[in-house]
Each structure stands twice: as structure tokens, then as C-alpha cells.
Design a protein around this motif. Structure first.
Motif, PDB file in Angstrom:
ATOM      1  N   GLN A  42     -15.587   3.986  -9.520  1.00  0.00           N
ATOM      2  CA  GLN A  42     -14.621   2.911  -9.753  1.00  0.00           C
ATOM      3  C   GLN A  42     -14.983   1.637  -8.989  1.00  0.00           C
ATOM      4  N   THR A  44     -14.397  -2.090  -7.421  1.00  0.00           N
ATOM      5  CA  THR A  44     -13.228  -2.760  -6.850  1.00  0.00           C
ATOM      6  C   THR A  44     -12.700  -3.800  -7.831  1.00  0.00           C
ATOM      7  N   ARG A  45     -11.483  -4.231  -7.601  1.00  0.00           N
ATOM      8  CA  ARG A  45     -10.856  -5.276  -8.420  1.00  0.00           C
ATOM      9  C   ARG A  45     -11.735  -6.535  -8.404  1.00  0.00           C
ATOM     10  N   PRO A  68      -5.540   7.996  -9.430  1.00  0.00           N
ATOM     11  CA  PRO A  68      -4.983   7.189  -8.341  1.00  0.00           C
ATOM     12  C   PRO A  68      -5.733   5.891  -8.032  1.00  0.00           C
ATOM     13  N   ASP A  69      -7.043   5.849  -8.190  1.00  0.00           N
ATOM     14  CA  ASP A  69      -7.782   4.639  -7.816  1.00  0.00           C
ATOM     15  C   ASP A  69      -8.096   3.719  -8.992  1.00  0.00           C
ATOM     16  N   VAL A  71      -7.801   0.713 -11.573  1.00  0.00           N
ATOM     17  CA  VAL A  71      -7.353  -0.671 -11.447  1.00  0.00           C
ATOM     18  C   VAL A  71      -6.533  -0.963 -12.709  1.00  0.00           C
ATOM     19  N   GLN A 120     -14.437   7.572 -11.803  1.00  0.00           N
ATOM     20  CA  GLN A 120     -13.951   7.470 -10.432  1.00  0.00           C
ATOM     21  C   GLN A 120     -15.095   7.451  -9.431  1.00  0.00           C
TER      22      GLN A 120
END
Length: 176
Positions: A42, A44-45, A68-69, A71, A120
């Protein structure tokens, strides 16, 4: 923008440099398959918001959006940059041949674009891209599997899927 080669990534890793930085991604387990194909966990934003500047034209996301992770605004971040977003959620406990076929179809359709395939932690992505490479692109299985082995050794339903897909195609390769 200057692209870095897979060789550079490999040399950088041997020197203790972060391969993710070599391709400009802040994400776990980044593996550059070639100049137009990268797998990763995943991002990052911030990384997602800057993929267009790195030359990416499409993203294939393989985890369910409920992990859960995830975005939540990933699709919107990508579309604002003109990046195609393809969401093909693969349940980690139950990958199927249909999932592999869908990923392969998307990769064939996007073959002339720079694509990031992620999930993920790059377990789903690395394995599905491996299957695509050996089945659709007829890549050497041992060579293609090196990208998977950098991330994990598929077990359980993932190992069963890999072995069945290879058997169906008459490919004589057994991953360790």
C-alpha cells in the motif's frame, strides 16, 4: 524524468539503499518488474497523490477497500491525475483462478502504459503479476518468480493457486 533500471534497483539494494526510493514510491516491498510495471504494498496517500509525476498511467489495486490501511480516497487521488484506477479485490484467504484471469486481462489491456499493481504488502500483487508474466507473456518462471521471492514464499491457498495455474498451462516449475 530519468527512469532507473532494474539493475540500479538491484545494485542499490546490495548497497543498502531502499529500492522503493529508486522508483520514487513510499510503499512496502516495492519491486520494479520493468520500466512500465511495478508491484508494491500500500502506497502512502502522498505517494498516490504524486504517481502522475512519476509517469504512472494506471493503478491496479488488489486488496479489498475494507482493509485497515486502505486509502479511502485512492481512486479520487488517481483520477485527478488522469491515472486509470482498476480495483480487483482479491480476498487473501481465497484467491481463485478467476482473480488471476481478471488481473491478467487488466494487465494485457494496460500493457502500453506504466502500471503500479499493489495490495497491502505486495503478496497478492507479486503473485498475480508472476502468474500473468508466465502465462500471458511466457516469461521464464524461475526468473519471474524472483520478484515474488523478494517479498514472500506463497503458502496455503496462494501456493495451491500458483501450482494449479502452472499445471493448467503445462508449465513445469515448482516454486520453493
Amino acid at each position: 524524468m530519468r527512469r532507473r533500471s532494474t539493475l540500479w534497483v538491484g545494485v542499490g539494494a546490495m548497497l543498502g539503499l531502499d529500492p522503493a526510493r529508486a522508483v520514487g514510491l513510499d510503499a512496502p516491498n516495492v519491486v520494479e518488474i520493468g520500466p512500465r510495471l511495478v508491484t508494491a504494498g500500500q502506497p502512502t496517500r502522498q505517494t498516490l497523490a504524486g504517481l502522475g509525476g512519476l509517469g504512472f498511467q494506471a493503478v491496479i489495486y488488489l486488496a479489498p477497500s475494507t482493509v485497515p490501511d486502505a486509502v479511502p480516497e485512492e481512486e479520487a487521488l488517481l483520477r485527478r491525475q488522469g491515472i486509470e484506477f482498476v480495483h480487483l479485490p482479491v480476498p487473501f484467504a481465497a484467491p481463485t483462478a478467476a482473480h488471476a484471469a481478471a488481473v491478467s486481462a487488466a494487465l494485457r489491456r494496460l500493457q502500453d502504459q506504466k502500471v503500479l499493481v499493489h495490495c497491502q504488502v505486495n503478496m497478492r500483487a507479486s503473485t498475480m503479476v508472476f502468474l500473468h508474466r508466465v502465462r500471458a507473456l511466457q516469461a521464464d518462471p524461475a526468473e519471474a518468480y524472483e520478484a515474488v521471492a523478494r517479498v514472500w514464499s506463497p503458502s496455503g491457498p496462494w501456493r495451491a493457486l500458483v501450482l494449479e495455474e502452472l499445471k493448467q498451462q503445462g508449465i513445469d516449475f515448482v516454486p520453493l
